[in-house]
Design an enzyme around this catalytic site. Structure first.
Site, PDB file in Angstrom:
ATOM      1  N   HIS A 258       5.787  98.376  12.356  1.00 45.42           N
ATOM      2  CA  HIS A 258       4.784  99.311  11.825  1.00 45.42           C
ATOM      3  C   HIS A 258       5.009  99.573  10.330  1.00 45.42           C
ATOM      4  CE1 HIS A 258       2.591 100.324  15.522  1.00 45.42           C
ATOM      5  NE2 HIS A 258       3.749 100.158  16.137  1.00 45.42           N
TER       6      HIS A 258
ATOM      7  N   SER B  14       2.347  87.854  19.682  1.00 49.42           N
ATOM      8  CA  SER B  14       1.293  87.373  18.796  1.00 49.42           C
ATOM      9  C   SER B  14       0.567  86.119  19.272  1.00 49.42           C
ATOM     10  CB  SER B  14       1.873  87.136  17.411  1.00 49.42           C
ATOM     11  OG  SER B  14       1.109  87.818  16.504  1.00 49.42           O
ATOM     12  N   SER B  15       0.134  86.156  20.498  1.00 49.72           N
ATOM     13  CA  SER B  15      -0.708  85.051  20.975  1.00 49.72           C
ATOM     14  C   SER B  15      -2.013  85.022  20.195  1.00 49.72           C
ATOM     15  CB  SER B  15      -0.975  85.188  22.474  1.00 49.72           C
ATOM     16  OG  SER B  15      -1.843  86.270  22.741  1.00 49.72           O
TER      17      SER B  15
ATOM     18  N   ASP C  65       1.751  88.690  11.504  1.00 48.80           N
ATOM     19  CA  ASP C  65       1.638  87.735  12.602  1.00 48.80           C
ATOM     20  C   ASP C  65       1.134  86.375  12.107  1.00 48.80           C
ATOM     21  OD1 ASP C  65       2.193  90.074  13.850  1.00 48.80           O
ATOM     22  OD2 ASP C  65       0.328  90.204  14.997  1.00 48.80           O
TER      23      ASP C  65
END
Ligand code: ADP
Ligand code: MG
Length: 404
Positions: free
Chosen positions: A51, A145-146, A191
């Site tokens: 974050h 993180s697909s 990502d």
């Protein structure tokens, strides 16, 4: 039992060549032709720096040895129209969309693909009609993180299709834009950066303000990255991510800075009353997490594993207590890892990803990873009634064309 399970199990990394071979075969079954282009892009795990990305701060992820593979060919039929067909092996579903009407507001799993097509069309590199097949070894919705793997694999494929190679940073931005606009998820750059720029054996220390990455080698072969999926995803109100972002931006505004990146921990301590208890805790997490992340990258390079471990545990506590994005199951996993401790071969552990479920990431000493995973898994099942899924990885190669 097949030969594959005899040599490799779910604990180890799937073989990318085997995955690609399976994709070729499935493509031929589905569309009656060989794929002309195949691209692969990995998921990622964030070692520390959670974050912090949308606060202009630092993150320290690595690409994992789990890939999303996208294959494509020109359709065999010369039908009218401009439809793209896309099949997801994971979803067991074929969807269609029109190149002249990409429907940014339609939200489904093809959003990520349509958004990337839009990025190429916007850059004057129209890919044309295609049949697509998507296959992924990145667990969906587990904080690995697909979504970025799907975007970056699609973008890498379209670089080949359109004959328009992009700078990897631009490819990451195009993919992030797809997620913002088409999937409606205002994510940071981490990502897509990890998936597009990852290199074998290296972590990425990403400065999310300047959008630059420094590669940090993980040279010590005696250290493994162990990821344990809690297999829990708490469906809360769905606004948690947006709420935390807003609270961070509001804190920055009250402190008179552009982002929380610009605040040092000592200065924050003097601004407690200005922020009030809730915003203070949110800002305190971000500010201290930034400092931990930079320090962790230095400690990792110096081989100071004890310090890396301390920083990982501190990160978890901060996410749990100050930022309040952990959950009981992630806390149990980290607690169990900490109980195994340095003596049992655990260097450090923390929740990873956005929170409220998903995975923990641990650094462990090689040779003990199965025993460690088994001990944590048993304790977790006993306390939660849920079976966790562990696997190990090394920092993996980023997105690349497999066939063009
Ligand atoms: P994460 O990125 O942490 O896995 P997200 O919620 O950001 O979680 O993204 C998951 C979503 O991405 C899925 O719900 C699905 O819509 C899409 N997705 C990712 N991989 C695939 C795939 N192989 N096939 C279809 N959809 C996928
Ligand atoms: Mg995602």
């Amino acid at each position: 039992m097949t030969a594959r399970t005899a040599t490799r199990d779910e604990f180890q990394s799937p073989s990318l060549p085997e995955q690609v071979a399976a994709v070729r075969a499935r493509f031929a079954e589905l569309y009656g032709s060989e794929p002309q282009w195949i691209a692969a892009a990995p998921g990622r795990v964030n070692l520390i720096g959670e974050h912090t990305d949308y606060n202009g701060g630092f993150v320290f992820p690595l690409a994992i040895e789990r890939y999303t593979v996208v294959a494509a060919a020109r359709p065999r039929t010369v039908a009218a129209g401009d439809a793209v067909r896309v099949h997801s092996a994971l979803m067991g579903e074929t969807a269609e969309f029109s190149l002249s009407d990409l429907q940014p507001l339609r939200r489904d799993w093809t959003s990520y693909v349509r958004g990337v097509f839009a990025g190429f069309i916007d850059r004057g590199a129209a890919p044309g009609r295609l049949d697509l097949l998507v296959d992924s070894k990145v667990p969906l919705g587990s904080g690995l993180s697909s979504s970025a793997a799907l975007e970056v694999a699609t973008a890498t494929l379209l670089e080949g299709v359109a004959g328009r190679p992009l700078d990897p940073v631009e490819k990451a931005r195009l993919s992030q834009q797809a997620e913002h606009v088409y999937a409606g998820m205002p994510c940071g750059i981490m990502d897509q950066f990890s998936s597009a720029l990852g290199e074998q054996g290296k972590l990425l220390l990403i400065d999310c303000r300047s959008e630059t990455a420094q590669l940090v080698p993980l040279e010590d072969d005696s250290v493994e990255v162990l990821i344990i999926n809690s297999n829990i995803k708490h469906e809360l109100t769905g606004t948690e991510y947006a709420d935390r972002r807003r609270q961070c931006f509001e804190s920055a505004r009250l402190l008179g800075v552009e982002t929380l990146r610009d605040v040092a921990a000592e200065r924050l301590a003097t601004k407690r009353s200005k922020l009030g208890p809730l915003l203070y805790r949110r800002a305190h997490h971000v500010v201290t997490e930034n400092e931990r992340t930079v320090e962790a990258a230095q400690a990792l390079q110096a081989g100071d594993w004890r310090r890396v471990g301390e920083l990982m545990y501190a990160s978890h506590a901060s996410l749990r207590d100050d930022f309040e994005v952990s959950c009981a199951e992630l806390d149990v996993l980290v607690e169990l890892a900490q109980q195994v401790g340095a003596e049992g071969g655990v260097i450090g552990a923390r929740m990873t990803g956005g929170g409220f479920g998903g995975c923990i990431v641990a650094l462990v000493h090689s040779g003990r990873e199965r025993e460690i995973a088994a001990r944590i898994g048993e304790g977790y099942a006993a306390r939660t009634g849920v079976a966790a899924t562990p696997f190990v990885t090394r920092p993996a190669r980023g997105a690349h064309l497999v066939k063009s």
